[in-house]
Scaffold this motif. Sequence first.
Motif, PDB file in Angstrom:
ATOM      1  N   GLY A  77       0.734  -1.205   0.282  1.00 31.80           N
ATOM      2  CA  GLY A  77      -0.046   0.026   0.036  1.00 31.80           C
ATOM      3  C   GLY A  77       0.378   0.961  -0.078  1.00 31.80           C
ATOM      4  N   ARG A  94       2.500   4.017  -1.671  1.00 26.65           N
ATOM      5  CA  ARG A  94       2.194   4.955  -2.522  1.00 26.65           C
ATOM      6  C   ARG A  94       4.153   5.462  -2.949  1.00 26.65           C
ATOM      7  N   VAL A 129       4.958   8.789  -6.176  1.00 26.90           N
ATOM      8  CA  VAL A 129       5.093   9.994  -6.931  1.00 26.90           C
ATOM      9  C   VAL A 129       5.597   9.498  -7.742  1.00 26.90           C
ATOM     10  N   PHE A 160       3.477  -3.357  -8.486  1.00 28.04           N
ATOM     11  CA  PHE A 160       2.476  -2.635  -8.604  1.00 28.04           C
ATOM     12  C   PHE A 160       1.907  -2.330  -9.104  1.00 28.04           C
ATOM     13  N   ASP A 202      -3.186   4.281  -8.541  1.00 27.76           N
ATOM     14  CA  ASP A 202      -3.905   4.021  -8.213  1.00 27.76           C
ATOM     15  C   ASP A 202      -5.068   4.753  -8.457  1.00 27.76           C
ATOM     16  N   SER A 262      -6.946   8.275  -8.469  1.00 25.37           N
ATOM     17  CA  SER A 262      -6.668   9.301  -7.969  1.00 25.37           C
ATOM     18  C   SER A 262      -7.420   9.824  -9.737  1.00 25.37           C
ATOM     19  N   GLU A 296       0.641   8.236  -9.215  1.00 22.20           N
ATOM     20  CA  GLU A 296       1.034   7.079  -8.232  1.00 22.20           C
ATOM     21  C   GLU A 296       0.839   6.112  -8.533  1.00 22.20           C
ATOM     22  N   VAL A 353       1.160   2.241  -6.544  1.00 25.85           N
ATOM     23  CA  VAL A 353       1.028   1.830  -4.742  1.00 25.85           C
ATOM     24  C   VAL A 353       1.682  -0.182  -4.993  1.00 25.85           C
ATOM     25  N   GLN A 412       1.508  -3.384  -4.208  1.00 30.37           N
ATOM     26  CA  GLN A 412       1.010  -4.657  -4.196  1.00 30.37           C
ATOM     27  C   GLN A 412       1.125  -5.329  -3.341  1.00 30.37           C
ATOM     28  N   ASP A 456       5.556  11.548  -0.152  1.00 25.99           N
ATOM     29  CA  ASP A 456       3.785  11.963   0.142  1.00 25.99           C
ATOM     30  C   ASP A 456       3.927  13.219  -1.079  1.00 25.99           C
TER      31      ASP A 456
END
Length: 805
Positions: free
Chosen positions: A146, A148, A150, A175, A178, A181, A188, A190, A192, A325
Amino acid sequence: ISKMSVFARWLTALLLLVFCSRVVSGQISYSIPEEMPKGSVIGNIAQDLGLDLKRLKSGKARIYTGDSTEYIELNREKGSLLIKEKIDRETLCAKMTPCALHLQLILENPMELYSVTVEIKDVNDNAPSFQKNEIRFEISESAAVGARFVLGRAVDPDVGINGLRSYSLNPTDNFALDTQSDVGRIVEMVLQKPLDREKEARLNLLLTAFDGGEPRLSGTMNIRIKVLDVNDNAPIFTHNVYKGTVTENETKGTKLTTVSATDNDEGSNSHVTYYISDAMDSSVTDIFIVDQYSGDITLNGQVDYEKTNHYQLHIQARDQGGLSDSCKVIIDLLDVNDNKPNIDVISMSNSIPEETKPNTVVAMIKVNDQDSGANGQVHCTINDDVPFSVNSPSNNFFSLRTEQELDRERESEYNITVLCSDEGVPSLSSSASLRLLISDVNDNAPVFERRSYEAFLLENNTPGLSIFRVKASDADSNQNARVSYILDDSAVNGVPVSSYVSVSADSGVISAVRSFDYEQLKDFYFRVKAQDGGSPPLSSNVTVRIKIQDQNDNAPQVLYPVQTGGSVVAEIVPRSADVGYLVTKVVAVDVDSGQNAWLSYKLQKATDRALFEVGPQNGEIRTVRQVTDKDAVKQKLTVVVEDNGQPSRSAVVNINVAVADSFPEVVSEFSDFTLSKEYNDNLTFYLVLALAAVSFLFITTVVVIISVKIYRWRQSRIFYQSSLPVIPYYPPGYADTGVTGTLPHMYNYDVCMTTNSRKSDCKYSTLGGQSVLVMDPSFSETLQRAMKEKSLLEDADSPDLVRQC
């Protein structure tokens, strides 16, 4: 492939082209795709506006864009709007939708304004692209599922369906993207599935961005991942969105807002640094900076509200382990009244005639203020001392109109200052100076300097001599003020005035055509007309009086005594004449006037100067002393008659005087008397005939009057009428003066009348005492009674009758 895809996209957009036009209050709109070739037809604006092609030509139709960029041109021959330069919607409007060109179609004579809006539709001619071709990550193997990461975002200049639509990531073993969004946000990635550095220390992924056009275009970015050990917590922002405000033209270094992120790790893995996302345009990163340690976002460049009113930043918070982030920062700009109104004269009449009617448009002005709200609201005024007004027929457009009738003679040109001010605080303003000339109209007739002219001219002038000049002025200008002088048709004593004078058409100089004689013409009038060169011409008249001035060009003329060539006429002076005895009088005239006609008499020669003298003013010759027997019978006098001119002129008269008591004595001295006998006989005959005729008429008149009186009073009277003939007697050898019509002064008429007796005598005596005219006593009595009766009537004038008798 790229060229074919671009062509395919352009062809698809061209097939989807829809031309739509609508005219609402002088406005029309078109819609075209971008990237149309140069020369493509947008639409027939003449047909859509209901305008005649002749109107486009006569009105000098033209397109006004307001700036130097001209993408569209007007074909006056066909009335069509054409593509002048290929239009790239992305260059013109970027992300702004809708994208449109705002034009104005301007016509003159009379002025008309039509607003034209050309909407530019997007064509899918741009593929999505990333700012970087490759991005690298260092991810700890302890990164939790999970986590994230960028990746940035792709940029597609196209808009709408042709813009960025989706992303894909390959491979997707560990991966995934997202999906929650929106496309506009930064992409982004994420985690997995947990990473295992021992199995795979490096990962290579491919991020692909797709748009929604037909055909669909895409762009890619490589993702290089290095798996690290430990650090299993990523920084987290306290807010997803931060907001800040700043006024335009704010100084560099102004703090806008502060972003903050926390990391639950310890040690170096908890140290967070802040960065502006690499995906942001360089135009944004040059204006704003973020302190990588404090998170303060400050102003680093100049911001202008008129270019954009807000900015959006993407800030990353990254720890030492590579975890990060992101958050969004929205910066709103506040407008400042920092732009003056920009005045653009799009049409201007340099000159208008003075007969222009009020409310005529003479100039069209566009005023633009880039500020917004009240700062961009503009009103215009002009100086108060001009007869014009300014008003706004539409937004941002102002027309300058005439307010009243103009008069070029009062004001030939106007300098009009247009002042445009906005409503900001403080208010900013701009001005423009317009120069307007007033052309002349022939509305003023020539005016002479005087109401009438009077000039003097000496007689005997040379023909062609300039007498004087008349002058008239015209308040108009150029040809309308060119004055010509014309001699008005008239006559002087039945002769055209052009036979006397002429006038120069250009200079107004009046010249004599002939030589004038004061004795024939003393003055005359005529009129001169001044006419301008306008169409139709205007004119005015003036009266001119020419007075001829006398010159001493005539010598005196002697009327009496008459000078005869063949006889000697003598004046008889008795030897008994006393001092001052009037011998004769020299009568002379001078046809000149004024002092040129003043005559003086002077005795030039005399047989005996001591005996006679002449009156210097009246010309009477009198004796100075008593005549004696010693004085010669024959006396000859020479008298000079002289006028008072400069130089003077004179005449000479010779007078023979006989000093004697009897006529034979005179004859004996003047031996040449016989030479004029025939002349004297003829003269005597005519004098006797004239005297008889006058006597007959007089007697007839008296008889008629008396007869009427007798009839009225009904009384019988006996009238005695004398039958004696009236016989005049002239001494031999003595002649009358002829042309004077009177007898010489030495003949005396004596009328003697007595009361109560019918005897009265009328004598005509000479110096010798001889009676030559005797009236009957009976006729005298009858005449006396008639006079007494006539005195009783009011309309009688008996004393005059007696005097006539």
